[in-house]
Each structure stands twice: as structure tokens, then as C-alpha cells.
Design a protein around this motif. Structure first.
Motif, PDB file in Angstrom:
ATOM      1  N   UNK A 102      12.561  16.598  51.319  1.00 53.05           N
ATOM      2  CA  UNK A 102      12.560  18.046  51.536  1.00 53.05           C
ATOM      3  C   UNK A 102      11.412  18.484  52.434  1.00 53.05           C
ATOM      4  N   UNK A 103      10.363  17.652  52.513  1.00 47.95           N
ATOM      5  CA  UNK A 103       9.191  17.999  53.322  1.00 47.95           C
ATOM      6  C   UNK A 103       9.223  17.364  54.715  1.00 47.95           C
ATOM      7  N   UNK A 104      10.339  16.712  55.055  1.00 46.10           N
ATOM      8  CA  UNK A 104      10.438  16.062  56.370  1.00 46.10           C
ATOM      9  C   UNK A 104      10.327  17.105  57.475  1.00 46.10           C
ATOM     10  N   UNK A 105       9.623  16.743  58.532  1.00 48.56           N
ATOM     11  CA  UNK A 105       9.441  17.653  59.665  1.00 48.56           C
ATOM     12  C   UNK A 105      10.629  17.594  60.605  1.00 48.56           C
ATOM     13  N   UNK A 106      11.044  18.721  61.170  1.00 45.40           N
ATOM     14  CA  UNK A 106      12.119  18.697  62.166  1.00 45.40           C
ATOM     15  C   UNK A 106      11.669  17.949  63.412  1.00 45.40           C
ATOM     16  N   UNK A 107      12.572  17.157  63.974  1.00 45.18           N
ATOM     17  CA  UNK A 107      12.266  16.313  65.126  1.00 45.18           C
ATOM     18  C   UNK A 107      12.961  16.872  66.368  1.00 45.18           C
ATOM     19  N   UNK A 108      12.192  16.981  67.456  1.00 53.50           N
ATOM     20  CA  UNK A 108      12.706  17.424  68.745  1.00 53.50           C
ATOM     21  C   UNK A 108      12.473  16.303  69.755  1.00 53.50           C
ATOM     22  N   UNK A 109      13.375  16.159  70.703  1.00 54.49           N
ATOM     23  CA  UNK A 109      13.233  15.133  71.742  1.00 54.49           C
ATOM     24  C   UNK A 109      13.192  15.843  73.090  1.00 54.49           C
ATOM     25  N   UNK A 110      12.200  15.480  73.912  1.00 56.13           N
ATOM     26  CA  UNK A 110      12.012  16.138  75.201  1.00 56.13           C
ATOM     27  C   UNK A 110      11.833  15.097  76.301  1.00 56.13           C
ATOM     28  N   UNK A 111      12.398  15.378  77.464  1.00 57.57           N
ATOM     29  CA  UNK A 111      12.241  14.477  78.598  1.00 57.57           C
ATOM     30  C   UNK A 111      11.969  15.243  79.866  1.00 57.57           C
ATOM     31  N   UNK A 112      11.179  14.636  80.738  1.00 53.70           N
ATOM     32  CA  UNK A 112      10.850  15.245  82.033  1.00 53.70           C
ATOM     33  C   UNK A 112      11.468  14.428  83.155  1.00 53.70           C
ATOM     34  N   UNK A 133      21.559  11.426  67.286  1.00 49.55           N
ATOM     35  CA  UNK A 133      21.788  12.788  67.792  1.00 49.55           C
ATOM     36  C   UNK A 133      21.933  13.819  66.682  1.00 49.55           C
ATOM     37  N   UNK A 134      22.705  13.514  65.646  1.00 45.57           N
ATOM     38  CA  UNK A 134      22.954  14.486  64.582  1.00 45.57           C
ATOM     39  C   UNK A 134      21.700  14.825  63.773  1.00 45.57           C
ATOM     40  N   UNK A 135      20.677  13.995  63.890  1.00 42.94           N
ATOM     41  CA  UNK A 135      19.470  14.202  63.096  1.00 42.94           C
ATOM     42  C   UNK A 135      18.329  14.845  63.891  1.00 42.94           C
ATOM     43  N   UNK A 136      18.539  15.058  65.182  1.00 43.12           N
ATOM     44  CA  UNK A 136      17.523  15.687  66.038  1.00 43.12           C
ATOM     45  C   UNK A 136      17.760  17.193  66.032  1.00 43.12           C
ATOM     46  N   UNK A 137      16.711  17.959  65.770  1.00 41.67           N
ATOM     47  CA  UNK A 137      16.856  19.419  65.652  1.00 41.67           C
ATOM     48  C   UNK A 137      17.084  20.092  66.996  1.00 41.67           C
ATOM     49  N   UNK A 138      16.518  19.536  68.071  1.00 40.96           N
ATOM     50  CA  UNK A 138      16.708  20.149  69.373  1.00 40.96           C
ATOM     51  C   UNK A 138      16.300  19.220  70.497  1.00 40.96           C
ATOM     52  N   UNK A 139      16.913  19.430  71.660  1.00 40.40           N
ATOM     53  CA  UNK A 139      16.681  18.609  72.843  1.00 40.40           C
ATOM     54  C   UNK A 139      16.145  19.505  73.960  1.00 40.40           C
ATOM     55  N   UNK A 140      15.051  19.076  74.585  1.00 36.86           N
ATOM     56  CA  UNK A 140      14.428  19.865  75.644  1.00 36.86           C
ATOM     57  C   UNK A 140      14.346  19.045  76.923  1.00 36.86           C
ATOM     58  N   UNK A 141      14.731  19.650  78.033  1.00 37.18           N
ATOM     59  CA  UNK A 141      14.724  18.979  79.324  1.00 37.18           C
ATOM     60  C   UNK A 141      13.871  19.773  80.304  1.00 37.18           C
TER      61      UNK A 141
END
Length: 307
Positions: A102-112, A133-141
Motif C-alpha cells: 500500500x506504501x509503494x511509490x508510483x513509478x514514472x518512466x521518462x526518456x529524452x 506497461x500496466x504498472x507504470x503510472x505515466x510516461x514522459x517524453x
């Protein structure tokens, strides 16, 4: 205060350099970052420190063939085929997704840049939908390599010759110089790039062919997010005067994702160049935009977990 930690990631007998930037206090989210061509993770220090100051932990690695993951000249640009590139990223991301508490932090993946194209390719690959993919909260490009800018587009003959040579001599190294004046408006950053010995501008024919294939698939729309909400959220930021990757291609790709990704944002940086994270004083706006987007969704995740 930022806590910096260095380490290594072992993937199929190959050791990759890793580094983390951690808050000295409560942490609200994690960002896993993938750098661009002829780049390395320590060039993003200031950007990462701004995220850490807001309670966002950042984890990065020097990709196979780049930065401190290169131990000898023959390894420069030796990324392997796309299958290997995706496997390396998955091996880097997956351990951060294993905490189901329940205390797990949301994970985001970002690439440049090139890393943005790689991240998007991974996020659209059916083989990684359930495990990653289903476990990543958001993707940033950031300025993703979805297509060459008109200034950098190679001729069709050069591309065809390169792909043929890549099949015959996959490990053959080839210099691909990126003009520093196209990367950033900041003179000091341009000087530091020119002086950075880890930015070797060397690819292999196999690696460059893989890059071209990934870019062609993204630009044509062949590679798209899968339906069913597998990709929970997407953020793309691109400068209108980027002369390395093409703003118009990023915007077109984003506009065509309407049905697959409901939570999405395209941020236009009018007059900015390629390195939004190092484009002079204006970059403070970019830091805030990225941090705001991540923290909003991290808070939503926290609220949803309590329901």
C-alpha cells in the motif's frame, strides 16, 4: 538536499552504470530516466536535482554503448539490436515495479531524444504490456526521436546503404556528429558538450540501423499504444525550434493517440531547442511542468489507493 548513489545493473553478463538522485526526506514518486544518443545520465544533474527538491526520486543508467557503461573503445555505440535495447530498459524498470504494498511509490518512466523513442517503443510493445506497461503510472517524453528534423534527415540512399552495411558489419563503428548549436541556446552548455569526452558521437551500424527502424515505425504510426488503457498517462514536451528531432512529428503522433491514451498532455515550448532540460534560464519552466505533471498523478494514485 540530494543524496546521490552510484551502482551497476547486470544484464546478460554486461554491467551498466547506474545512478540515483534521492530526496533527503519524504518521497512522493519515482522517475526512471533514459538518456539520448551520445549522452549520459550525469548530464541531467541539475534537472534531477530540481525534481528531487520536490520529493521525486530519480533513477538513471548509462545505456549499453554510452557514458560510463563503456569500458573500452570497442564498446562505444555497441547497443545491440532493438530487442536488446528494450530488454535492458525492462531490466532497469522492472525491479522498481515489484513493490505491491500500500506504501509503494508510483513509478514514472521518462526518456529524452533517442531515449524518448526507445521509451515509447517499449510502452507500445505487446511483449511488455503485462510485465511493465500496466504498472507504470505515466510516461514522459522530452523531445522524443519520432522523426528526424528536416535539417537532420538523411537521404534515402544513405539510409538504404546503412541498413545493408549493418547486416554485413553490425559492429562496425561510425561517427555521427550532432551539431551542438542545434542542441541548446545556452553557450555554456554548448561548451560543456564539446568538452565532454563521454559524448563520443559513435554508433555501430547495427545500433544505428535499429534506431532508424524504431524511428520509421513510430513516424509511420505502425508502433502505437495498445488499447484498453495499458498506457495510463502520456506527457510529451517539444521545442518548436528543435533542429535535432522534429516537433511536428511528435505533435502528429500525440494527436493520433486519442483513442488509446485518455490522460495525455502535449506541452509546446515556443522557440526552444532540443535539450529542454538545459536550454538556458527558461528551463526552470520545463522543470516545473514535469514536476507538476508527475506530482498531480502521484497524488491521484495515493487518493485512489485509500478508496
Amino acid at each position: 538536499m540530494t543524496i546521490e548513489q552510484e551502482g551497476t545493473l547486470e544484464v546478460n553478463g554486461h554491467s551498466l552504470y547506474t545512478k540515483s538522485w534521492l530526496p533527503d526526506g519524504p518521497t512522493k514518486a519515482k522517475v526512471l530516466f533514459i538518456h539520448g544518443f551520445s549522452d549520459h545520465i550525469n548530464r541531467y544533474n541539475h534537472f534531477f536535482e530540481q525534481l528531487v527538491a520536490r520529493g521525486i526520486a530519480v533513477y538513471g543508467l548509462d545505456q549499453r554503448g554510452w557514458g560510463r557503461s563503456v569500458r573500452k573503445p570497442g564498446e562505444r555505440g555497441l547497443t545491440g539490436p532493438t530487442m536488446q535495447v528494450l530488454a535492458d530498459m525492462a531490466a532497469f524498470i522492472t525491479p522498481h515495479l515489484e513493490d505491491k504494498s500500500a506504501t509503494a511509490l508510483p513509478v514514472f518512466v521518462m526518456g529524452h531524444s533517442m531515449g524518448g523513442g526507445q521509451v515509447l517503443t517499449l510502452a507500445c510493445d505487446p511483449a511488455y504490456q503485462d510485465s511493465v506497461v500496466k504498472h507504470v503510472r505515466g510516461w514522459l517524453l522530452e523531445s522524443p526521436f519520432i522523426s528526424f528534423s528536416p535539417e537532420e534527415t538523411p537521404s534515402a540512399l544513405k539510409v538504404m546503404a546503412g541498413r545493408l552495411a549493418g547486416r554485413l558489419l553490425p559492429r562496425h563503428q561510425l561517427k555521427h556528429e550532432i551539431m551542438v548549436e542545434h542542441l541548446t541556446r545556452d553557450p555554456a552548455v554548448r561548451e560543456s558538450i564539446a568538452a565532454d569526452e563521454l559524448m563520443h558521437n559513435t554508433g555501430t551500424l547495427q545500433g544505428l540501423a535499429g534506431l532508424l527502424d524504431r524511428t520509421a515505425a513510430l513516424a509511420s504510426g505502425t508502433v502505437r499504444p495498445l488499447g484498453g488503457g495499458a498506457m495510463k498517462a502520456l506527457w510529451i514536451g517539444h521545442g518548436t525550434l528543435d533542429k535535432t528531432t522534429w516537433f511536428e512529428a511528435s505533435k502528429r503522433y500525440f494527436d493520433e493517440c486519442t483513442g488509446e491514451v485518455k490522460d495525455r498532455e502535449f506541452r509546446v515550448y515556443e522557440g526552444w531547442y532540443h535539450q529542454l532540460h538545459a536550454d538556458g534560464p527558461d528551463s526552470e519552466e520545463f522543470y516545473k511542468d514535469v514536476g507538476d505533471w508527475i506530482l498531480k498523478r502521484a497524488e491521484e494514485e495515493k487518493t485512489e489507493s485509500k478508496l
